[in-house]
Design a protein around this motif. Sequence first.
Motif, PDB file in Angstrom:
ATOM      1  N   THR A 277      20.080  51.522 -10.864  1.00  0.00           N
ATOM      2  CA  THR A 277      19.978  51.847  -9.436  1.00  0.00           C
ATOM      3  C   THR A 277      18.937  50.953  -8.766  1.00  0.00           C
ATOM      4  OG1 THR A 277      20.609  54.143  -9.846  1.00  0.00           O
ATOM      5  CG2 THR A 277      19.490  53.669  -7.767  1.00  0.00           C
ATOM      6  N   GLU A 278      17.781  50.799  -9.391  1.00  0.00           N
ATOM      7  CA  GLU A 278      16.736  49.966  -8.788  1.00  0.00           C
ATOM      8  C   GLU A 278      17.172  48.508  -8.713  1.00  0.00           C
ATOM      9  OE1 GLU A 278      11.961  49.510  -8.681  1.00  0.00           O
ATOM     10  OE2 GLU A 278      12.840  49.959 -10.645  1.00  0.00           O
ATOM     11  N   ARG A 279      17.852  48.041  -9.739  1.00  0.00           N
ATOM     12  CA  ARG A 279      18.322  46.650  -9.705  1.00  0.00           C
ATOM     13  C   ARG A 279      19.285  46.430  -8.537  1.00  0.00           C
ATOM     14  NH1 ARG A 279      22.843  44.516 -11.365  1.00  0.00           N
ATOM     15  NH2 ARG A 279      23.424  46.305 -12.654  1.00  0.00           N
ATOM     16  N   LEU A 280      20.196  47.398  -8.307  1.00  0.00           N
ATOM     17  CA  LEU A 280      21.141  47.260  -7.206  1.00  0.00           C
ATOM     18  C   LEU A 280      20.437  47.318  -5.852  1.00  0.00           C
ATOM     19  CD1 LEU A 280      24.011  49.503  -8.620  1.00  0.00           C
ATOM     20  CD2 LEU A 280      24.110  47.023  -8.255  1.00  0.00           C
ATOM     21  N   ILE A 281      19.441  48.191  -5.744  1.00  0.00           N
ATOM     22  CA  ILE A 281      18.676  48.262  -4.499  1.00  0.00           C
ATOM     23  C   ILE A 281      18.022  46.921  -4.190  1.00  0.00           C
ATOM     24  CG2 ILE A 281      16.622  49.274  -3.418  1.00  0.00           C
ATOM     25  CD1 ILE A 281      17.295  51.892  -4.902  1.00  0.00           C
ATOM     26  N   LYS A 282      17.507  46.270  -5.219  1.00  0.00           N
ATOM     27  CA  LYS A 282      16.768  45.019  -5.026  1.00  0.00           C
ATOM     28  C   LYS A 282      17.679  43.807  -4.873  1.00  0.00           C
ATOM     29  CE  LYS A 282      13.358  44.527  -7.989  1.00  0.00           C
ATOM     30  NZ  LYS A 282      12.615  44.609  -9.295  1.00  0.00           N
ATOM     31  N   GLU A 283      18.871  43.831  -5.509  1.00  0.00           N
ATOM     32  CA  GLU A 283      19.661  42.607  -5.621  1.00  0.00           C
ATOM     33  C   GLU A 283      20.968  42.619  -4.851  1.00  0.00           C
ATOM     34  OE1 GLU A 283      20.255  41.848  -9.769  1.00  0.00           O
ATOM     35  OE2 GLU A 283      18.103  41.756 -10.224  1.00  0.00           O
ATOM     36  N   GLY A 301      34.262  65.384 -11.660  1.00  0.00           N
ATOM     37  CA  GLY A 301      34.292  65.920 -13.022  1.00  0.00           C
ATOM     38  C   GLY A 301      33.189  66.892 -13.361  1.00  0.00           C
ATOM     39  N   ASP A 302      32.479  67.397 -12.358  1.00  0.00           N
ATOM     40  CA  ASP A 302      31.353  68.301 -12.597  1.00  0.00           C
ATOM     41  C   ASP A 302      30.334  67.664 -13.543  1.00  0.00           C
ATOM     42  OD1 ASP A 302      32.545  70.335 -10.964  1.00  0.00           O
ATOM     43  OD2 ASP A 302      31.437  71.805 -12.143  1.00  0.00           O
ATOM     44  N   ASN A 303      29.791  66.557 -13.094  1.00  0.00           N
ATOM     45  CA  ASN A 303      28.814  65.803 -13.870  1.00  0.00           C
ATOM     46  C   ASN A 303      27.407  66.173 -13.424  1.00  0.00           C
ATOM     47  OD1 ASN A 303      31.057  64.308 -14.983  1.00  0.00           O
ATOM     48  ND2 ASN A 303      31.110  63.192 -13.054  1.00  0.00           N
ATOM     49  N   HIS A 304      26.552  66.472 -14.384  1.00  0.00           N
ATOM     50  CA  HIS A 304      25.190  66.928 -14.123  1.00  0.00           C
ATOM     51  C   HIS A 304      24.182  65.848 -14.499  1.00  0.00           C
ATOM     52  CE1 HIS A 304      25.941  71.418 -13.678  1.00  0.00           C
ATOM     53  NE2 HIS A 304      27.126  70.956 -14.055  1.00  0.00           N
ATOM     54  N   ALA A 305      22.996  65.985 -13.940  1.00  0.00           N
ATOM     55  CA  ALA A 305      21.838  65.202 -14.369  1.00  0.00           C
ATOM     56  C   ALA A 305      20.628  66.123 -14.305  1.00  0.00           C
ATOM     57  CB  ALA A 305      21.639  63.978 -13.487  1.00  0.00           C
ATOM     58  N   SER A 306      19.543  65.707 -14.933  1.00  0.00           N
ATOM     59  CA  SER A 306      18.364  66.562 -14.994  1.00  0.00           C
ATOM     60  C   SER A 306      17.544  66.455 -13.713  1.00  0.00           C
ATOM     61  CB  SER A 306      17.490  66.159 -16.185  1.00  0.00           C
ATOM     62  OG  SER A 306      16.809  64.938 -15.900  1.00  0.00           O
ATOM     63  N   PRO A 307      16.674  67.435 -13.438  1.00  0.00           N
ATOM     64  CA  PRO A 307      15.759  67.304 -12.308  1.00  0.00           C
ATOM     65  C   PRO A 307      14.930  66.029 -12.368  1.00  0.00           C
ATOM     66  CG  PRO A 307      15.777  69.573 -13.081  1.00  0.00           C
ATOM     67  CD  PRO A 307      16.590  68.776 -14.072  1.00  0.00           C
ATOM     68  N   ALA A 308      14.572  65.589 -13.573  1.00  0.00           N
ATOM     69  CA  ALA A 308      13.775  64.361 -13.710  1.00  0.00           C
ATOM     70  C   ALA A 308      14.522  63.152 -13.166  1.00  0.00           C
ATOM     71  CB  ALA A 308      13.398  64.144 -15.174  1.00  0.00           C
ATOM     72  N   PHE A 309      15.824  63.111 -13.361  1.00  0.00           N
ATOM     73  CA  PHE A 309      16.613  61.992 -12.836  1.00  0.00           C
ATOM     74  C   PHE A 309      16.542  61.957 -11.315  1.00  0.00           C
ATOM     75  CE2 PHE A 309      20.672  60.526 -11.026  1.00  0.00           C
ATOM     76  CZ  PHE A 309      20.660  59.214 -11.464  1.00  0.00           C
ATOM     77  N   PHE A 310      16.700  63.103 -10.679  1.00  0.00           N
ATOM     78  CA  PHE A 310      16.689  63.134  -9.212  1.00  0.00           C
ATOM     79  C   PHE A 310      15.290  62.868  -8.661  1.00  0.00           C
ATOM     80  CE2 PHE A 310      20.446  65.661 -10.372  1.00  0.00           C
ATOM     81  CZ  PHE A 310      21.407  64.959  -9.658  1.00  0.00           C
ATOM     82  N   ARG A 311      14.265  63.317  -9.383  1.00  0.00           N
ATOM     83  CA  ARG A 311      12.905  62.952  -8.960  1.00  0.00           C
ATOM     84  C   ARG A 311      12.713  61.441  -9.067  1.00  0.00           C
ATOM     85  NH1 ARG A 311      11.549  67.872 -11.752  1.00  0.00           N
ATOM     86  NH2 ARG A 311      10.968  66.709 -13.633  1.00  0.00           N
ATOM     87  N   GLY A 312      13.329  60.841 -10.086  1.00  0.00           N
ATOM     88  CA  GLY A 312      13.267  59.387 -10.218  1.00  0.00           C
ATOM     89  C   GLY A 312      13.957  58.678  -9.070  1.00  0.00           C
ATOM     90  N   LEU A 313      15.084  59.221  -8.638  1.00  0.00           N
ATOM     91  CA  LEU A 313      15.767  58.642  -7.474  1.00  0.00           C
ATOM     92  C   LEU A 313      14.886  58.723  -6.236  1.00  0.00           C
ATOM     93  CD1 LEU A 313      19.498  59.862  -7.632  1.00  0.00           C
ATOM     94  CD2 LEU A 313      18.596  57.574  -8.088  1.00  0.00           C
ATOM     95  N   ARG A 314      14.247  59.887  -6.071  1.00  0.00           N
ATOM     96  CA  ARG A 314      13.389  60.041  -4.892  1.00  0.00           C
ATOM     97  C   ARG A 314      12.254  59.028  -4.916  1.00  0.00           C
ATOM     98  NH1 ARG A 314      13.008  59.813  -0.149  1.00  0.00           N
ATOM     99  NH2 ARG A 314      11.995  61.378   1.142  1.00  0.00           N
ATOM    100  N   GLU A 315      11.686  58.792  -6.086  1.00  0.00           N
ATOM    101  CA  GLU A 315      10.607  57.814  -6.207  1.00  0.00           C
ATOM    102  C   GLU A 315      11.107  56.411  -5.857  1.00  0.00           C
ATOM    103  OE1 GLU A 315       9.085  58.175 -10.139  1.00  0.00           O
ATOM    104  OE2 GLU A 315       8.384  60.244  -9.853  1.00  0.00           O
ATOM    105  N   LEU A 316      12.326  56.072  -6.279  1.00  0.00           N
ATOM    106  CA  LEU A 316      12.873  54.750  -5.974  1.00  0.00           C
ATOM    107  C   LEU A 316      13.083  54.560  -4.478  1.00  0.00           C
ATOM    108  CD1 LEU A 316      15.523  54.166  -8.803  1.00  0.00           C
ATOM    109  CD2 LEU A 316      13.271  53.091  -8.552  1.00  0.00           C
ATOM    110  N   THR A 317      13.594  55.587  -3.805  1.00  0.00           N
ATOM    111  CA  THR A 317      13.828  55.445  -2.365  1.00  0.00           C
ATOM    112  C   THR A 317      12.512  55.307  -1.607  1.00  0.00           C
ATOM    113  OG1 THR A 317      13.952  57.859  -2.065  1.00  0.00           O
ATOM    114  CG2 THR A 317      16.023  56.683  -2.453  1.00  0.00           C
ATOM    115  N   LYS A 318      11.500  56.013  -2.054  1.00  0.00           N
ATOM    116  CA  LYS A 318      10.178  55.853  -1.430  1.00  0.00           C
ATOM    117  C   LYS A 318       9.619  54.454  -1.696  1.00  0.00           C
ATOM    118  CE  LYS A 318       8.956  59.930   0.370  1.00  0.00           C
ATOM    119  NZ  LYS A 318       8.512  60.088   1.784  1.00  0.00           N
ATOM    120  N   HIS A 320      11.114  51.682  -2.271  1.00  0.00           N
ATOM    121  CA  HIS A 320      11.822  50.579  -1.618  1.00  0.00           C
ATOM    122  C   HIS A 320      12.113  50.848  -0.145  1.00  0.00           C
ATOM    123  CE1 HIS A 320      12.307  48.296  -5.334  1.00  0.00           C
ATOM    124  NE2 HIS A 320      12.585  49.427  -5.942  1.00  0.00           N
ATOM    125  N   ASN A 321      11.508  51.882   0.408  1.00  0.00           N
ATOM    126  CA  ASN A 321      11.597  52.178   1.836  1.00  0.00           C
ATOM    127  C   ASN A 321      13.047  52.316   2.297  1.00  0.00           C
ATOM    128  OD1 ASN A 321      10.583  52.688   4.440  1.00  0.00           O
ATOM    129  ND2 ASN A 321      10.836  50.546   5.022  1.00  0.00           N
TER     130      ASN A 321
END
Length: 499
Positions: A277-283, A301-318, A320-321
Amino acid sequence: MSAFFRTSRLVRPATLSARAHATQHIRRTLATAAEKPFFSDEPEGPTVSTAIPGPEGKKAIAQLDKVFDTRSLNLLARYPDSVGNYIRDPDGNTFLDVYAQIASIPVGYNNPALAEAARSPEMVTALINRPALGNFPSDDWASILETGILTVAPKGLNQVFTAMAGSDANETAYKAAFMWKRRQERGGPDVDFTNEETTSVMNNQSPGAPQLSILSFKKAFHGRLFGSLSTTRSKPIHKLDIPAFNWPQASFPALKYPLEEHAEENAKEEARCLEETERLIKEWPQPPAAVVVEPIQSEGGDNHASPAFFRGLRELTKKHNILFIVDEVQTGVGATGKFWAHEHWDLPSPPDMVTFSKKAQTAGYYYGNPELRPNKPYRQFNTWMGDPARAILFRAIIKEIERLDLVNHTAQVGDYLYAGLERLAGQYPDQIQNLRGKGQGTFIAFDSPQRDAFLKNAKSYGVNIGGSGETAVRLRPMLIFQQHHADILLDVVEKLIKS
């Protein structure tokens, strides 16, 4: 036998004596019988007396097909005869509805509280004088919002843009993200558009039509309108023949189940997806203005991820503005045991926008940052900009949820249902695979090797159930789904497995 699976936690079926089995069955039956139903006039259970569709249904479908495409028809309903968790067809067949249309019926068919709201003078006025909200809002529109939609606004988000449907909610959120990003690049809200911008945009060229994007995830579903479709990646049939934007898609974690047995592998998978995700944001050549994600990929397909993954996404958006848009069209309004599914994540800061529809019976996006309002009028605009009648209905739904404490109720019933399915999965591991949704209310799914036949045959037992992705059976019962309904569902699941 299935009654035992739902009551025994510690002893395997083969070790129980007949007396112990009977005793536990009686205890569970008594406990379920003591449960007070939310709808006193609900059927005791499903009944099926004809083929599906039956003769009356076939006649009605043939009549409809002359004027309306019926190829996606799931079940032709007779709504005046449907009640609570049960939907009835024209032949009198009565189904326990654990699909709730498409996860979009919140508090039951013909709910008296909603009927009362529908008969109110306020509703009549909204229906027969439907306002073009951007130009001619009613003088009580602020009150309708403040006493309804905004009472359940996600933490940190105190404003709303109302819309017509989930796709519409996502598209307008995307527009807000693009305008926000260009406002920053331009130097603020008071910097006017250049002549080059106003000229080039009329030719669909930059800089007026900027080379920006929205990053979504593989197997995501965000709608079928033109912009939202470019972020939908769940099935080819949704996208074929439609021109699309060159927007990036990152991998969504493909977790292995049971989660507790694959913790290390799943953590590595989520880290890989965050790195991608970060590579795509940057490139990516068209830089993303926002990342959009579903808390649980539903249609895909009812695909899940952990809370840690979504916290990681939030950190990436912050970092990279860029903005973080959480698509709660299907997960919102209590289905996961929280009013909003992202409440499970313990985010350090709220999402920038949260889109909603389905169980809300209206649509839109919440936001908090005033910079997400466009700097000029008519930039985020259409004739209706939502519907006061549906906002009034959502207010009645919210009051019913609060009156019956349905969010906590759904969390508890979800635990009960998950435990029953977990026991069945232990007994029939080849038929119930990758059971997921533990601790997520009734937002539960599993994979079936004969999924399509499973869904079709369920109707012959009086259960309306849905699927997602290629092999998933997805459960989407209403918030009024209770333990005795779960017992019926578990019995039918076992019968389907054995048949």
